[in-house]
Design an enzyme around this catalytic site. Structure first.
Site, PDB file in Angstrom:
ATOM      1  N   ASP A   9      14.229 -21.407   9.958  1.00 56.11           N
ATOM      2  CA  ASP A   9      14.461 -20.579   8.768  1.00 56.11           C
ATOM      3  C   ASP A   9      15.179 -20.557   8.182  1.00 56.11           C
ATOM      4  OD1 ASP A   9      13.786 -18.168   6.976  1.00 56.11           O
ATOM      5  OD2 ASP A   9      15.235 -17.232   8.941  1.00 56.11           O
ATOM      6  N   LYS A 184       4.720 -18.277   6.881  1.00 52.69           N
ATOM      7  CA  LYS A 184       4.665 -19.476   6.982  1.00 52.69           C
ATOM      8  C   LYS A 184       4.249 -20.635   7.584  1.00 52.69           C
ATOM      9  CE  LYS A 184      10.022 -18.126   6.981  1.00 52.69           C
ATOM     10  NZ  LYS A 184      10.908 -18.369   6.979  1.00 52.69           N
TER      11      LYS A 184
END
Length: 257
Positions: A9, A184
């Site tokens: 991330d 994601k």
């Protein structure tokens, strides 16, 4: 387990609150690459928000827009769009409540309210260029994700849309809008399939509410020490704060450094 790929991330993970990459993080990612382990960015941000950061880290593979758009070494490999009907429904409800929207396309993004304070505050917090103004951008362009600007506690105003849309808060005045079930993990799964790597051979680092599915999906999910408390139960391991060697310590835990 011999891990082959690591997904990172950005906000609160690769970069700190000042949107800077700590030097120990920079060094750790370069060491990872030198060992032949693939580093990949996995972010809620759009691809046009991450280019300087990706270049500074020497990363050219990424999962962006909360899994909606994935690129491996410069080649797009996965696209997930919001339906026009679900966007239209959201536009109508948001207009009723005076909430501004941002429409995120593949190469650019636009807002329907260029002076809205919530929009300005949230986008400025990302330290990126402000969106253009075009309230009809969604009608003729593919939209991967949207920002909905409203305060915490106003989410209930959109309950009627949750069969088609997923809302994830990332700012006191802003939420990401994805297709229902989007995450994601979808973009990561698509990339792993292309590479012939199993999910058990993958590691992921995250800190926010949009990282839950990603950390659950991979073989080793690592939460940053500065993570949102609600993320912790989805992680296999909690490393230190982003400014306290969090990435390096997590990679050591994974046996990669």
């Amino acid at each position: 387990m011999a891990y082959k790929i690591v997904f990172f991330d950005i906000d609160g993970t690769l970069v700190n609150e000042e949107k800077q990459i700590p030097q120990d993080t920079m060094d750790a990612v370069h060491e990872l690459k030198a060992k032949g382990i693939e580093p990949v960015i996995a972010t809620g941000r759009a691809p046009y928000f991450i280019k300087p950061l990706a270049e500074s880290l020497g990363i050219n593979s990424y999962v962006t827009l909360n899994g909606g758009y994935a690129v491996y070494k410069g080649d797009p490999i996965y696209r997930r769009l919001l339906s026009r009907s679900s966007i239209e429904a959201l536009v109508n409800v948001a207009a009723k409540h005076g909430h501004s929207l941002v429409f995120q396309g593949e190469n650019e993004y636009y807002t329907d309210a260029e002076l809205h304070p919530f929009m300005k505050d949230s986008v400025m917090s990302l330290k990126v260029d402000m969106p253009g103004y075009d309230p009809h951008f969604w009608k003729s362009n593919d939209i991967f994700q949207m920002f909905l600007h409203c305060e915490a506690g106003e989410e209930h105003l959109y309950e009627e849309l949750l069969s088609e849309l997923k809302l994830i808060r990332w700012h006191p005045q802003a939420m990401d809008v994805l297709p229902a079930g989007g995450s994601k993990a979808q973009g990561i799964a698509a990339m792993l399939e292309v590479l012939g790597i199993s999910k058990e051979e993958a590691v992921a680092f995250g800190d926010g509410l949009n990282d839950k599915e990603m950390l659950e999906y991979v073989g080793l999910g690592i939460a940053m020490g500065n993570s949102h408390p609600e993320l912790i139960p989805f992680a296999d391991y909690v490393t230190t704060h982003v400014d306290e060697g969090g990435i390096r310590n997590g990679l050591i835990k994974a046996g990669l450094l």
